[in-house]
Design a protein around this motif. Structure first.
Motif, PDB file in Angstrom:
ATOM      1  N   LEU A  11       0.843  -1.188   0.000  1.00 18.18           N
ATOM      2  CA  LEU A  11       0.000   0.000   0.000  1.00 18.18           C
ATOM      3  C   LEU A  11       0.881   1.241   0.000  1.00 18.18           C
ATOM      4  O   LEU A  11       1.522   1.556   0.980  1.00 18.18           O
ATOM      5  CB  LEU A  11      -0.883   0.005   1.249  1.00 18.18           C
ATOM      6  CG  LEU A  11      -2.166  -0.797   1.100  1.00 18.18           C
ATOM      7  CD1 LEU A  11      -2.730  -1.122   2.451  1.00 18.18           C
ATOM      8  CD2 LEU A  11      -3.171  -0.016   0.281  1.00 18.18           C
ATOM      9  N   ARG A  13       1.593   5.097   0.153  1.00 18.59           N
ATOM     10  CA  ARG A  13       0.941   6.293   0.676  1.00 18.59           C
ATOM     11  C   ARG A  13       1.010   7.350  -0.412  1.00 18.59           C
ATOM     12  O   ARG A  13       2.087   7.746  -0.863  1.00 18.59           O
ATOM     13  CB  ARG A  13       1.637   6.768   1.948  1.00 18.59           C
ATOM     14  CG  ARG A  13       0.955   7.989   2.501  1.00 18.59           C
ATOM     15  CD  ARG A  13       1.413   8.306   3.897  1.00 18.59           C
ATOM     16  NE  ARG A  13       0.825   9.587   4.262  1.00 18.59           N
ATOM     17  CZ  ARG A  13       1.472  10.739   4.160  1.00 18.59           C
ATOM     18  NH1 ARG A  13       2.705  10.767   3.742  1.00 18.59           N
ATOM     19  NH2 ARG A  13       0.867  11.874   4.485  1.00 18.59           N
ATOM     20  N   ARG A  25      -5.729   3.071  -4.673  1.00 12.57           N
ATOM     21  CA  ARG A  25      -5.622   2.755  -3.254  1.00 12.57           C
ATOM     22  C   ARG A  25      -6.860   2.007  -2.758  1.00 12.57           C
ATOM     23  O   ARG A  25      -6.772   1.094  -1.938  1.00 12.57           O
ATOM     24  CB  ARG A  25      -5.407   4.051  -2.461  1.00 12.57           C
ATOM     25  CG  ARG A  25      -4.954   3.763  -1.067  1.00 12.57           C
ATOM     26  CD  ARG A  25      -4.264   4.929  -0.461  1.00 12.57           C
ATOM     27  NE  ARG A  25      -5.152   6.070  -0.297  1.00 12.57           N
ATOM     28  CZ  ARG A  25      -4.857   7.102   0.479  1.00 12.57           C
ATOM     29  NH1 ARG A  25      -3.719   7.125   1.132  1.00 12.57           N
ATOM     30  NH2 ARG A  25      -5.680   8.104   0.588  1.00 12.57           N
ATOM     31  N   LEU A  29      -6.615  -1.638  -1.146  1.00  8.79           N
ATOM     32  CA  LEU A  29      -7.008  -1.877   0.257  1.00  8.79           C
ATOM     33  C   LEU A  29      -8.079  -2.962   0.336  1.00  8.79           C
ATOM     34  O   LEU A  29      -8.003  -3.861   1.167  1.00  8.79           O
ATOM     35  CB  LEU A  29      -7.510  -0.577   0.912  1.00  8.79           C
ATOM     36  CG  LEU A  29      -7.991  -0.751   2.362  1.00  8.79           C
ATOM     37  CD1 LEU A  29      -6.898  -1.333   3.263  1.00  8.79           C
ATOM     38  CD2 LEU A  29      -8.492   0.574   2.937  1.00  8.79           C
ATOM     39  N   LEU A  63      -2.027   1.889   8.214  1.00 12.25           N
ATOM     40  CA  LEU A  63      -2.372   3.020   7.339  1.00 12.25           C
ATOM     41  C   LEU A  63      -2.347   4.348   8.091  1.00 12.25           C
ATOM     42  O   LEU A  63      -2.018   5.389   7.530  1.00 12.25           O
ATOM     43  CB  LEU A  63      -3.776   2.827   6.761  1.00 12.25           C
ATOM     44  CG  LEU A  63      -3.994   1.716   5.748  1.00 12.25           C
ATOM     45  CD1 LEU A  63      -5.460   1.621   5.399  1.00 12.25           C
ATOM     46  CD2 LEU A  63      -3.186   2.002   4.493  1.00 12.25           C
ATOM     47  N   LEU A 143     -10.692   4.920   4.014  1.00 11.10           N
ATOM     48  CA  LEU A 143     -10.027   5.806   3.047  1.00 11.10           C
ATOM     49  C   LEU A 143     -10.636   7.209   3.049  1.00 11.10           C
ATOM     50  O   LEU A 143      -9.916   8.187   2.819  1.00 11.10           O
ATOM     51  CB  LEU A 143     -10.060   5.180   1.656  1.00 11.10           C
ATOM     52  CG  LEU A 143      -9.188   3.916   1.536  1.00 11.10           C
ATOM     53  CD1 LEU A 143      -9.268   3.325   0.143  1.00 11.10           C
ATOM     54  CD2 LEU A 143      -7.729   4.210   1.895  1.00 11.10           C
ATOM     55  N   LEU A 146      -8.957   8.778   5.910  1.00  9.49           N
ATOM     56  CA  LEU A 146      -7.540   8.984   5.605  1.00  9.49           C
ATOM     57  C   LEU A 146      -7.347  10.182   4.665  1.00  9.49           C
ATOM     58  O   LEU A 146      -6.427  10.978   4.835  1.00  9.49           O
ATOM     59  CB  LEU A 146      -6.979   7.707   4.968  1.00  9.49           C
ATOM     60  CG  LEU A 146      -5.468   7.538   4.949  1.00  9.49           C
ATOM     61  CD1 LEU A 146      -4.864   7.620   6.341  1.00  9.49           C
ATOM     62  CD2 LEU A 146      -5.102   6.206   4.297  1.00  9.49           C
TER      63      LEU A 146
END
Ligand SMILES: [Zn+2]
Length: 419
Positions: A11, A13, A25, A29, A63, A143, A146
């Motif tokens: 994953l 970033r 992403r 995920l 994450l 997400l 995030l």
């Protein structure tokens, strides 16, 4: 079309949340989450020492590790084998927090070949156990949060994301979370497969076992015994009469009327003896506006009038219906956000099944909302359209950033956060 190659597990970033980075992403995920075994033992023996959900928790924690100064992480055990993860991003302190919840556990992989945990992508859909129920919602909520953190946006209210344990069996994750908080939330959004249609109402559940006790005798002399199976026939007829009565009553607009279903039956020991015991499992789906516990009591009362020796187990599950007002400004605003993202076909709907949102009924308004189709959940080759997961990220993010302040704050419009 044959299976496409899997996405790499790594994953990355990605600092800028462009549409393509969101897509990559989100796909990665979800693929990673489906690969992680988080099968709920559903009350059966669980031979491991690590909680069912631990590996999912570790993956999500990783994450958020670069954002430890802004997002707090808390592991919350809810039983010896179940553990939830609570993520909190602080927002304005003078407003109630917003609760987002999706669950990490899945049902068992009954009948799947090895691809339950080895997802493939076919025609834009990811196939794998838990892909829609509930790892698509989980990935999208994670997400959305995030992205807000990475974009350094200060949310209009504190966002609490509960990655919940044990939704599929005893719902200990959400119950333990609510038990350990002040329950003062502005609203709740619960991720479950609704095809991104907001669900403000769903049924409650009462499940338990009913046993008729008779007396055994040689089947050549049935008059010497009491046939428990004959008694159970009358019990089942009485349950059917109760269901007919409930179905003739006006019900809420978004769900069908209460149903009473016999889901299991066992009775008798040998072919040549009067059965001394017969037991059924009963599953009652209670309409919004009714009380699951009260309906169970009513059924037990009605059965007590029958001339049979009947006993009832403790409930295996007793959860209230979800009954958020579909006409409220909150419901209408959430609908409008969904329509902006997926189109005007988005609509408010009810559901015949229960979710963790039930436990917030009466505390604050909640809506169930997530990508995926419930008709494909708990089934072999469960699947999810990857584009729907990305739409879910956009919807959750808009809700997280919507203040809902003008009508949802308890100090302004009543004490229960409802309009
Ligand atoms: Zn689910």
């Amino acid at each position: 079309m044959g299976p496409a190659p899997l996405f790499p597990l790594k994953l990355n970033r990605i600092p800028m949340n462009t549409p393509s980075s969101r897509q990559q992403r989100s796909d990665e995920l979800l693929t990673s989450l489906v690969r992680i075994h988080s099968v709920n033992p559903m009350g059966k023996d669980y031979p491991h020492t690590e909680p069912v959900e631990r590996k999912v928790i570790e993956h999500i924690e990783q994450l958020f590790a670069p954002h430890a100064s802004s997002v707090t992480r808390r592991r919350l055990p809810s039983s010896p084998i179940h553990e939830s993860l609570v993520l909190t991003l602080p927002g304005r302190a003078d407003r109630r927090a917003a609760l987002f919840e999706s669950h990490m556990d899945t049902v068992p992989a009954c009948g799947w070949q090895d691809r339950a945990f080895h997802p493939v992508v076919q025609s834009g859909e990811l196939i794998g156990l838990g892909s829609s129920d509930d790892k698509a919602s989980l990935a999208a909520m994670v997400l959305a949060l995030l992205e807000i953190v990475e974009e350094s946006i200060s949310p209009p209210r504190t966002i609490v994301l509960v990655c919940a344990a044990d939704e599929e069996y005893a719902q200990t994750g959400i119950r333990e979370f609510l038990r350990t908080t002040d329950k003062q939330f502005a609203y709740g959004i619960f991720g479950e497969p609704t095809q991104l249609n907001p669900v403000p109402q769903h049924k409650g559940i009462a499940r338990w076992d009913i046993t008729v006790h008779g007396r055994s005798a040689h089947s050549g002399c049935p008059e010497l015994g009491v046939n428990a199976i004959s008694g159970m026939v009358e019990v089942i007829r009485a349950l059917q009469r109760r269901q007919e009565k409930l179905q003739s009553r006006p019900t809420c607009s978004l769900t069908s009327a209460t149903t009473i279903t016999v889901t299991k039956i066992a009775g008798g020991q040998t072919r040549n003896a009067i059965p001394e015991q017969c037991a059924i499992a009963v599953d009652v789906r209670v309409s919004p506006g009714m009380d699951s516990a009260a309906e169970r009591e009513t059924i037990m009362d009605e059965l007590s009038a029958l001339p049979w020796n009947i006993s009832h187990s403790e409930p295996q599950l007793l959860s209230p219906p979800l009954n958020t007002d579909p006409q409220s400004s909150f419901s209408r605003d959430v609908l409008s956000i969904c329509q902006q993202t997926i189109g005007n076909h988005a609509h408010l709907q009810g559901m015949p099944y229960g979710t963790d949102a039930a436990w917030t009924a009466g505390l604050f308004p909640s809506i169930v909302l997530g990508p995926g189709d419930i008709r494909l959940a708990h089934a072999i080759d469960e699947r999810i359209a990857l584009t729907e997961v990305r739409q879910a990220i956009a919807i959750y993010k808009q809700i997280m950033l919507h203040p809902f302040a003008e009508y949802i704050e308890p100090n302004r419009f009543g004490s229960d956060g409802r309009t």
